[in-house]
Design a protein around this motif. Structure first.
Motif, PDB file in Angstrom:
ATOM      1  N   THR A   1      36.155  57.035  -6.822  1.00 37.71           N
ATOM      2  CA  THR A   1      36.033  56.117  -7.955  1.00 37.71           C
ATOM      3  C   THR A   1      37.064  54.996  -7.937  1.00 37.71           C
ATOM      4  O   THR A   1      37.003  54.088  -8.748  1.00 37.71           O
ATOM      5  CB  THR A   1      36.203  56.872  -9.288  1.00 37.71           C
ATOM      6  N   ALA A   2      38.053  55.089  -7.058  1.00 41.30           N
ATOM      7  CA  ALA A   2      39.082  54.041  -6.996  1.00 41.30           C
ATOM      8  C   ALA A   2      39.700  54.055  -5.614  1.00 41.30           C
ATOM      9  O   ALA A   2      39.657  55.068  -4.903  1.00 41.30           O
ATOM     10  CB  ALA A   2      40.164  54.293  -8.047  1.00 41.30           C
ATOM     11  N   GLY A   3      40.294  52.928  -5.236  1.00 43.62           N
ATOM     12  CA  GLY A   3      40.902  52.824  -3.920  1.00 43.62           C
ATOM     13  C   GLY A   3      42.017  53.826  -3.698  1.00 43.62           C
ATOM     14  O   GLY A   3      42.286  54.251  -2.570  1.00 43.62           O
ATOM     15  N   MET A   4      42.684  54.232  -4.789  1.00 43.63           N
ATOM     16  CA  MET A   4      43.816  55.148  -4.634  1.00 43.63           C
ATOM     17  C   MET A   4      43.373  56.589  -4.341  1.00 43.63           C
ATOM     18  O   MET A   4      44.141  57.407  -3.864  1.00 43.63           O
ATOM     19  CB  MET A   4      44.728  55.140  -5.877  1.00 43.63           C
ATOM     20  N   HIS A   5      42.120  56.858  -4.661  1.00 44.37           N
ATOM     21  CA  HIS A   5      41.604  58.215  -4.592  1.00 44.37           C
ATOM     22  C   HIS A   5      41.822  58.880  -3.214  1.00 44.37           C
ATOM     23  O   HIS A   5      42.370  59.981  -3.138  1.00 44.37           O
ATOM     24  CB  HIS A   5      40.122  58.129  -4.937  1.00 44.37           C
TER      25      HIS A   5
ATOM     26  N   VAL B   1      32.146  54.305  -6.468  1.00 40.49           N
ATOM     27  CA  VAL B   1      31.000  54.541  -7.354  1.00 40.49           C
ATOM     28  C   VAL B   1      31.503  55.087  -8.680  1.00 40.49           C
ATOM     29  O   VAL B   1      32.314  56.013  -8.704  1.00 40.49           O
ATOM     30  CB  VAL B   1      30.005  55.551  -6.726  1.00 40.49           C
ATOM     31  N   ARG B   2      31.091  54.474  -9.760  1.00 40.81           N
ATOM     32  CA  ARG B   2      31.374  55.035 -11.093  1.00 40.81           C
ATOM     33  C   ARG B   2      30.077  55.018 -11.876  1.00 40.81           C
ATOM     34  O   ARG B   2      29.499  53.959 -12.080  1.00 40.81           O
ATOM     35  CB  ARG B   2      32.405  54.182 -11.853  1.00 40.81           C
ATOM     36  N   THR B   3      29.637  56.203 -12.296  1.00 40.21           N
ATOM     37  CA  THR B   3      28.351  56.230 -13.003  1.00 40.21           C
ATOM     38  C   THR B   3      28.491  56.569 -14.481  1.00 40.21           C
ATOM     39  O   THR B   3      27.491  56.694 -15.170  1.00 40.21           O
ATOM     40  CB  THR B   3      27.364  57.220 -12.350  1.00 40.21           C
TER      41      THR B   3
ATOM     42  N   GLU C   1      33.087  47.177  -4.908  1.00 45.43           N
ATOM     43  CA  GLU C   1      34.121  47.185  -3.874  1.00 45.43           C
ATOM     44  C   GLU C   1      35.451  46.912  -4.555  1.00 45.43           C
ATOM     45  O   GLU C   1      35.552  45.996  -5.366  1.00 45.43           O
ATOM     46  CB  GLU C   1      33.840  46.097  -2.834  1.00 45.43           C
ATOM     47  N   MET C   2      36.440  47.727  -4.231  1.00 43.31           N
ATOM     48  CA  MET C   2      37.753  47.532  -4.831  1.00 43.31           C
ATOM     49  C   MET C   2      38.749  47.052  -3.776  1.00 43.31           C
ATOM     50  O   MET C   2      38.958  47.710  -2.757  1.00 43.31           O
ATOM     51  CB  MET C   2      38.243  48.830  -5.469  1.00 43.31           C
ATOM     52  N   LEU C   3      39.319  45.891  -4.048  1.00 48.07           N
ATOM     53  CA  LEU C   3      40.369  45.378  -3.178  1.00 48.07           C
ATOM     54  C   LEU C   3      41.668  46.000  -3.678  1.00 48.07           C
ATOM     55  O   LEU C   3      41.943  45.967  -4.878  1.00 48.07           O
ATOM     56  CB  LEU C   3      40.451  43.855  -3.299  1.00 48.07           C
TER      57      LEU C   3
ATOM     58  N   TRP D   1      48.026  52.740 -19.067  1.00 47.86           N
ATOM     59  CA  TRP D   1      48.615  53.853 -18.324  1.00 47.86           C
ATOM     60  C   TRP D   1      47.537  54.354 -17.397  1.00 47.86           C
ATOM     61  O   TRP D   1      46.385  54.477 -17.808  1.00 47.86           O
ATOM     62  CB  TRP D   1      49.049  54.959 -19.290  1.00 47.86           C
ATOM     63  N   TRP D   2      47.869  54.626 -16.149  1.00 47.45           N
ATOM     64  CA  TRP D   2      46.828  55.104 -15.225  1.00 47.45           C
ATOM     65  C   TRP D   2      47.257  56.419 -14.583  1.00 47.45           C
ATOM     66  O   TRP D   2      48.391  56.557 -14.152  1.00 47.45           O
ATOM     67  CB  TRP D   2      46.544  54.070 -14.141  1.00 47.45           C
ATOM     68  N   GLY D   3      46.333  57.352 -14.515  1.00 47.43           N
ATOM     69  CA  GLY D   3      46.587  58.642 -13.876  1.00 47.43           C
ATOM     70  C   GLY D   3      47.197  59.616 -14.873  1.00 47.43           C
ATOM     71  O   GLY D   3      47.382  59.272 -16.031  1.00 47.43           O
TER      72      GLY D   3
ATOM     73  N   TRP E   1      42.269  42.691 -12.317  1.00 49.06           N
ATOM     74  CA  TRP E   1      43.219  43.352 -11.425  1.00 49.06           C
ATOM     75  C   TRP E   1      44.070  44.302 -12.256  1.00 49.06           C
ATOM     76  O   TRP E   1      44.455  43.986 -13.374  1.00 49.06           O
ATOM     77  CB  TRP E   1      44.116  42.299 -10.762  1.00 49.06           C
ATOM     78  N   ASN E   2      44.336  45.445 -11.677  1.00 51.37           N
ATOM     79  CA  ASN E   2      45.157  46.437 -12.357  1.00 51.37           C
ATOM     80  C   ASN E   2      46.277  46.878 -11.421  1.00 51.37           C
ATOM     81  O   ASN E   2      46.002  47.383 -10.337  1.00 51.37           O
ATOM     82  CB  ASN E   2      44.273  47.643 -12.739  1.00 51.37           C
ATOM     83  N   ASN E   3      47.519  46.648 -11.826  1.00 56.95           N
ATOM     84  CA  ASN E   3      48.649  47.088 -11.007  1.00 56.95           C
ATOM     85  C   ASN E   3      49.294  48.298 -11.682  1.00 56.95           C
ATOM     86  O   ASN E   3      49.805  48.194 -12.794  1.00 56.95           O
ATOM     87  CB  ASN E   3      49.712  45.992 -10.898  1.00 56.95           C
ATOM     88  N   VAL E   4      49.222  49.440 -10.997  1.00 58.08           N
ATOM     89  CA  VAL E   4      49.779  50.670 -11.571  1.00 58.08           C
ATOM     90  C   VAL E   4      51.133  50.952 -10.932  1.00 58.08           C
ATOM     91  O   VAL E   4      51.262  50.920  -9.707  1.00 58.08           O
ATOM     92  CB  VAL E   4      48.851  51.884 -11.318  1.00 58.08           C
ATOM     93  N   PHE E   5      52.115  51.241 -11.769  1.00 57.53           N
ATOM     94  CA  PHE E   5      53.449  51.561 -11.260  1.00 57.53           C
ATOM     95  C   PHE E   5      53.671  53.055 -11.414  1.00 57.53           C
ATOM     96  O   PHE E   5      54.062  53.544 -12.475  1.00 57.53           O
ATOM     97  CB  PHE E   5      54.506  50.746 -12.009  1.00 57.53           C
TER      98      PHE E   5
ATOM     99  N   VAL F   1      53.227  51.791  -5.855  1.00 59.48           N
ATOM    100  CA  VAL F   1      52.392  50.791  -6.511  1.00 59.48           C
ATOM    101  C   VAL F   1      50.962  51.042  -6.061  1.00 59.48           C
ATOM    102  O   VAL F   1      50.698  51.253  -4.874  1.00 59.48           O
ATOM    103  CB  VAL F   1      52.804  49.352  -6.122  1.00 59.48           C
ATOM    104  N   ASP F   2      50.041  51.043  -7.018  1.00 54.98           N
ATOM    105  CA  ASP F   2      48.607  51.220  -6.722  1.00 54.98           C
ATOM    106  C   ASP F   2      47.881  50.098  -7.448  1.00 54.98           C
ATOM    107  O   ASP F   2      47.926  50.032  -8.669  1.00 54.98           O
ATOM    108  CB  ASP F   2      48.167  52.596  -7.256  1.00 54.98           C
ATOM    109  N   THR F   3      47.261  49.202  -6.713  1.00 60.30           N
ATOM    110  CA  THR F   3      46.550  48.138  -7.426  1.00 60.30           C
ATOM    111  C   THR F   3      45.075  48.140  -7.070  1.00 60.30           C
ATOM    112  O   THR F   3      44.678  48.598  -5.996  1.00 60.30           O
ATOM    113  CB  THR F   3      47.109  46.721  -7.136  1.00 60.30           C
ATOM    114  N   GLY F   4      44.272  47.631  -7.975  1.00 56.83           N
ATOM    115  CA  GLY F   4      42.843  47.564  -7.731  1.00 56.83           C
ATOM    116  C   GLY F   4      42.256  46.297  -8.324  1.00 56.83           C
ATOM    117  O   GLY F   4      42.462  46.005  -9.492  1.00 56.83           O
ATOM    118  N   MET F   5      41.549  45.545  -7.480  1.00 52.26           N
ATOM    119  CA  MET F   5      40.882  44.325  -7.946  1.00 52.26           C
ATOM    120  C   MET F   5      39.392  44.451  -7.665  1.00 52.26           C
ATOM    121  O   MET F   5      38.977  44.692  -6.526  1.00 52.26           O
ATOM    122  CB  MET F   5      41.455  43.109  -7.203  1.00 52.26           C
TER     123      MET F   5
HETATM  124  N1  SER Z   1      43.759  53.135  -9.694  1.00 53.08           N
HETATM  125  C1  SER Z   1      43.720  51.947 -10.481  1.00 53.08           C
HETATM  126  C2  SER Z   1      42.327  51.616 -10.980  1.00 53.08           C
HETATM  127  O1  SER Z   1      41.379  52.246 -10.591  1.00 53.08           O
HETATM  128  C3  SER Z   1      44.265  50.778  -9.695  1.00 53.08           C
HETATM  129  O2  SER Z   1      43.743  50.748  -8.414  1.00 53.08           O
HETATM  130  O3  SER Z   1      42.183  50.741 -11.768  1.00 53.08           O
END
Ligand code: SER
Length: 671
Positions: free
Chosen positions: A39-43, A67-69, A85-87, A177-179, A225-229, A267-271
């Motif tokens: 569901t996310a690039g960090m996964h 994929v997010r349903t 697609e997540m950059l 807040w993420w995660g 864009w989401n930048n997670v610290f 750092v985890d970011t997703g665009m």
């Molecule tokens: N994990 C965060 C998100 O899905 C940033 O990549 O938004």
């Protein structure tokens, strides 16, 4: 800007900042049965965010298929897609807030890169609470960027309500807040970057008539864009507390987590590629971007092909039938979105079925087919005609699509054929049930007034279930049709359908018990024992090795259990012995096993283990091993389990080995 340009620019930018490119992982998570899709690039990077060394270093960049349903019902509006697609760029214990924010700003606004007008950008930061303080560091870094670009840098103040002039908005944990991905693990405040369109897309959804902040539902602010610290590790306040609930006060305590500073700050970011592309091209919805435009053109072409079959006077009728994109954008968007997602899923090995991933895929294909019928696409195998276009669009970036073309075609065509038969039969039946109420009226032409006059206000859940059971006609599809016909499909309908479902289940269970008495039943009993042993094993692993242990995979047959769990190091002989001892001790204690159905919320309060919320519905089944005053294990699980641990025999670990990065595997038997 095209998708290709955006992907290339993103990768190039971060490569210039010392990042290594990694390929997109499969949509199907490896060794992680707790979640259906990536569901996310960090996964795919979780083990590395937890401290495992990544072979490519500490700075990574990728374009990840996701994929997010959960928002499937929203697909068709301006921003929701089931596939995207997540950059993303990552720092694994390397750079932190300063560089992350500075680089985001540079990439977004610099002429050489995306060249977005700084004025249009608004950001949110974490406002702080009892667990972690306000993210003033990010505020300061943002202010520096804004000052340099000579634009306002005011922070939103709740008392002054200065949202007209503010550019930085502190928001609570639910927004910023993420995660962690599970109940415990790395997480942290995030800063989200929005484009301010200047006015709501949907005025009705804007509470104060345009006087809103990022996060408002009106569509004025688009998050790109989401930048997670990730600077915290969320842990339970009382160690192992999820197993030691003896009193009410402990249950309450157990609700409280503590946030410990991580030694490795990530750092985890997703665009989102689609959304960002839409913004860059000045569109207010994602379906205008070239990736979708081509798919939608193809769908229009298919409706026109249908038109060619018509005689001249019918053509006129067709022209007015509302089957062009501009007449019914929602249907076109749903078809484009769902087939696109299906193509990527099948290419990653998912096939339509009635369970898990396969069911999600089946639902997507079937929904697309239904909407295609609505816009009168008559071509059989239209799903593959659209898929062909999709493969053409994406094959250079995702060569697996071309490689799997035959498999994709085969899957889609088979499913389409199967479903068209189901649809025909089910629809006929629905019409029979509701059509006979008003003689001579095709239910598709029922008006709300007619429905009220004839007193068919509500769909009968039992009948709806019957159609599902007999023809495989999906219940949610009946629900959608009922909605179109103006017939309510309410709580009561759902309750009735559920009741019918339960009765059906009981009947078939009785039938299968009779059928499988003998060899198969014995094998089943043994597997049940191994299932319970698996719960004891997880409980013991967490006690001996720590609370970072989660189930990553489980496979049981009549001869052994195989269990994958999150842990980086090989187990020592001593650890293995302790684990065996602890499991056998619970067997000797003759502990009872009980199950209870409860809300997910309640299960969490009780500290039941389960990993990703998204997998569960509102009601979950929780299995507890032990006595109420001394619980050994509590897991969200569908069973079955034995009644008492004394039934298990002696537990023995046969093998302990690596399964994949950050995941160990145990094979064990019951003697
Ligand atoms: N994990 C965060 C998100 O899905 C940033 O990549 O938004």
């Amino acid at each position: 800007m095209t998708a290709e340009e955006l992907r290339k620019k993103y990768i190039k930018f971060f490569k210039e900042k010392g990042h290594q490119e990694i390929a997109s992982a499969s949509l199907v998570p490896e060794n992680d049965p707790t979640t259906l899709f990536i569901t996310a690039g960090m996964h795919p990077l979780v083990p590395y965010l937890m401290g495992e060394k990544h072979p490519k270093g500490k700075r990574l960049v990728s374009v990840q298929k996701c994929v997010r349903t959960v928002d499937i019902e929203d697909v068709g509006d301006s921003t929701h897609n089931t596939f995207f697609e997540m950059l993303g760029n990552w720092s694994l214990g390397d750079y932190f807030k300063q560089d992350s924010i500075k680089w985001s700003w540079e990439f977004l606004t610099d002429k050489k890169w995306l060249n977005i007008s700084p004025e249009k950008i608004k950001v949110t930061v974490f406002e702080g609470d009892k667990d972690a303080s306000r993210d003033d560091e990010s505020v300061k870094i943002w202010q520096k960027c804004f000052k340099k670009s000579k634009i306002s840098f005011e922070v939103y103040d709740n008392k002054k309500k200065n949202n007209k002039t503010a550019r930085i908005f502190p928001l609570p944990k639910k927004d910023n807040w993420w995660g962690p991905a599970g109940e415990t693990g790395p997480c942290g405040p995030d800063t989200e970057i929005f484009i301010d369109l200047g006015k709501p897309v949907n005025f009705e959804k804007c509470p104060n008539n345009n006087n809103c902040k990022p996060g408002c539902n009106c569509g004025r602010y688009i998050e790109i864009w989401n930048n997670v610290f990730m600077e915290y590790n969320r842990k339970f306040k009382i160690p192992n507390s999820e197993f030691q609930i003896n009193s009410k006060s402990q249950i309450q305590n157990n609700k409280k987590y503590k946030y410990i500073a991580l030694s490795q700050k990530n750092v985890d970011t997703g665009m989102g590629l689609e959304r960002t592309l839409a913004i860059l091209n000045g569109f207010d919805n994602v379906y205008e971007i070239e990736l979708f435009k081509l798919i939608i053109q193809k769908i229009e072409h298919l409706t026109i092909r249908t038109l060619m079959h018509f005689e001249t006077e019918e053509k006129e009728e067709y022209e007015n039938s509302g089957t062009k994109y501009k007449d019914n954008p929602k249907a076109f968007r749903i078809i484009a979105d769902h087939i696109r997602t299906s193509v990527f899923m099948i290419s990653d090995g998912v096939i339509p079925s009635n369970l898990g991933r396969g069911y999600v895929l089946r639902r997507l294909i079937r929904r697309a087919i239904r909407y295609a019928k609505m816009i009168k696409i008559e071509e059989s195998h239209f799903t593959f005609l659209i898929a062909k276009e999709i493969i053409k669009i994406y094959k250079d970036v995702y060569p697996e699509l071309e490689k799997n073309r035959d498999f994709i075609q085969d899957c889609l065509v088979k499913e389409e054929h199967k479903f068209c038969q189901t649809l025909e039969r089910g629809l006929k039946e629905l019409k029979k049930i509701y059509g006979t109420v008003i003689r001579g009226v095709d239910p598709e032409n029922l008006s709300k007034d007619m429905v009220i006059q004839n007193n068919i206000m509500r769909a009968d859940g039992k009948k709806i279930f019957h159609i599902y059971e007999t023809y495989g006609f999906p219940i949610e599809m009946s629900q959608e049709i009922m909605k179109e016909w103006g017939i309510a499909f309410d709580e009561e309908t759902i309750e009735e359908a559920k009741k019918a479902f339960k009765e059906h289940q009981e009947l078939s269970r009785t039938a299968s018990v009779g059928m499988f008495k003998g060899g198969l039943a014995d094998a089943g009993e043994q597997a049940t024992k191994y299932h319970t042993a698996t719960h004891l094993l997880l409980g013991s692993l967490r006690r001996i090795l720590g609370n970072h242990i989660y189930q990553k995979g489980s496979n049981i047959n009549a001869d052994r259990l195989r269990f994958d769990f999150s842990h980086s190091e090989k187990l020592s002989e001593d650890e293995k012995q302790k684990i065996e001892y602890l499991v056998n001790k619970q067997i000797q204690k003759k502990l009872p096993i009980n199950s209870e159905e409860m809300s997910l919320e309640k299960a969490k309060q009780l500290g039941a283990i389960g990993v990703f919320d998204s997998k569960y519905g509102d009601k979950v089944k929780v299995y507890t091993i032990g006595n109420p005053d001394n619980v050994f294990s509590r897991e969200i699980c569908n069973g079955p389990h034995v009644k008492n641990t004394s039934e298990l025999g002696k537990f023995k670990i046969r093998k302990e080995q690596s399964s994949s990065a950050g995941v160990r595997r145990i094979k064990a038997i019951l003697e």
